[in-house]
Design an enzyme around this catalytic site. Structure first.
Site, PDB file in Angstrom:
ATOM      1  CB  SER A 126      36.798  34.295  34.677  1.00 17.43           C
ATOM      2  OG  SER A 126      36.361  35.246  33.734  1.00 17.43           O
ATOM      3  CD  GLU A 128      35.224  40.125  32.396  1.00 14.33           C
ATOM      4  OE1 GLU A 128      35.099  41.121  33.114  1.00 14.33           O
ATOM      5  OE2 GLU A 128      35.300  40.185  31.161  1.00 14.33           O
ATOM      6  CE1 TYR A 150      32.341  35.969  37.698  1.00 18.26           C
ATOM      7  CE2 TYR A 150      33.736  36.919  35.990  1.00 18.26           C
ATOM      8  CZ  TYR A 150      33.119  35.815  36.563  1.00 18.26           C
ATOM      9  OH  TYR A 150      33.280  34.579  35.990  1.00 18.26           O
TER      10      TYR A 150
END
Ligand code: NAP
Ligand code: F7E
Length: 324
Positions: A126, A128, A150
């Protein structure tokens, strides 16, 4: 006659899993999906595929169940899409997020290594992981600086996938996907929250929509375009990691403007600010450079940001009954 290709998709009940299953079925794959047991089984996103996919019970927390799923499916390709994927929940359930999103990948890789080392493995990495970005735009070589439990769990999962590739010679690739959305997006993610909120207001069922940080900027694409990139990654001669993104950055404010305007509304009359929706640490901006994917996979996005948001707003409007 050669046997059909078999794919195992974890997270098949999620947004990406449902689009990927459709994509693979269209290409003649036998598709197996890993599903968790629930007291009320809701397979909304794959209802239309139920007769065509084989569902196997299992959980990323339970290694024996993963081994069983691999033995049943005997997959040529494994797409690991399962995760606790909502960033705010990763602060309220940080250990569970690390278990699902981080360690779960090691459990699955370990089973692959032992039971089907020739299978090709895709890991859902991801954007992120870039968090507090070290360069703009972000590419495969950009250092990670995760800003949430996360993001940290995904960074671990990414590194362990690369590590299994380098330690054991597994065919394991990571797709570093930037935000991708659709009418099937989970209702709590920002684009869907806005499309649902605008639809409820247009239908006379609500008056306001409380939001968090409107200045956050993301690189938003369409999930249907992105699952094709996952598949293309596993068709290369050698495993590799790729950024998948549109290369365009837009703000949450623009999402509101477009979604509300698509339904004939002015967002400024309805969107309110709720400080409770601000995050302990924010990712202010993300924008990806997908030139490696363009060159090596021949992949590029087909759907524009405006088309995506307007499509989502109209889909939610059509699905929302008018207030009586
Ligand atoms: P999603 O809609 O939240 O789907 C997550 C899936 O994971 C669901 O099928 C869920 O099953 C399953 N799952 C969760 N915990 C599990 C566990 N312990 N064992 C087995 N299955 C479990 O996510 P998505 O948007 O499709 O994203 C797919 C993957 O890409 C995720 O790994 C996500 O982190 C990653 N990713 C997403 C984006 C994006 O913008 N969408 C961008 C980059 C990376 P239930 O239905 O039972 O809950
Ligand atoms: O937030 C801001 C929020 O929850 C986007 C996941 O798929 O993409 C996703 O993670 C931005 C953030 O997605 C609200 O602060 C403002 O800056 O839609 P989101 P995300 O956190 O970017 C990555 C690539 C993944 O891998 C993840 O799995 O929007 N924002 N107001 C809001 N966000 C939400 N959810 N709700 C609001 O009211």
């Amino acid at each position: 006659m050669s046997e059909p290709r078999r794919a195992l998709v974890t997270g098949i009940t999620g947004q990406d899993g449902s689009y990927l299953a459709e994509f693979l079925l269209e290409r003649g794959y036998e598709v197996y999906g890993l599903v968790r047991r629930a007291s009320l089984q809701r397979f909304e996103r794959i209802e239309h595929l139920r007769e065509r996919v084989e569902l196997v019970h299992g959980d990323l927390l339970d290694q024996a169940s993963l081994a069983r799923a691999l033995d049943l499916a005997r997959p040529h390709e494994i797409y690991n899409l399962a995760a606790q994927s909502f960033v705010p929940t990763s602060w309220t359930e940080p250990v569970l997020t690390a278990e699902f999103t981080g360690l779960g990948v090691t459990r699955l890789l370990e089973c692959v290594r032992q039971r089907c080392p020739d299978a090709r493995f895709y890991q859902a990495s991801s954007s992120e992981m870039f968090g507090k970005v070290r360069e703009v735009p972000q590419r495969e070589s950009t250092p990670f600086y995760p800003r949430s439990p996360y993001g940290a769990a995904k960074a671990y999962a990414h590194h362990i996938t690369v590590n299994y590739r380098e330690s054991y010679g597994l065919y394991a690739s990571c797709g570093i996907l930037f935000n991708h959305e659709s009418p099937r997006r989970g209702r709590e993610f920002v684009t869907r929250k806005v499309s649902l909120g605008a639809a409820a207001i247009a239908r006379g069922r609500a008056k306001t929509l409380p939001m968090g940080n409107l200045d956050a900027r993301r690189d938003w694409g369409f999930a249907g375009d992105y699952v094709e990139a996952m598949w293309k990654m596993l068709q290369l001669d050698a495993p590799d990691d790729f950024v998948i993104a549109t290369g365009e950055m837009h703000s949450v404010r623009e999402v509101c403007e477009i979604a509300f305007a698509a339904l004939g509304l002015d967002w400024r009359a309805h969107v309110t600010l709720d400080p409770k929706l601000l995050r302990p640490a924010e990712v202010d901006q993300l924008v990806g450079d997908a030139s490696k994917a363009r060159a090596k996979l021949g992949w590029q996005p087909r759907t524009t940001f405006r088309e995506l948001i307007e499509r989502m707003a109209r889909a939610d409007y059509d699905a929302t009954p008018p207030a009586s």
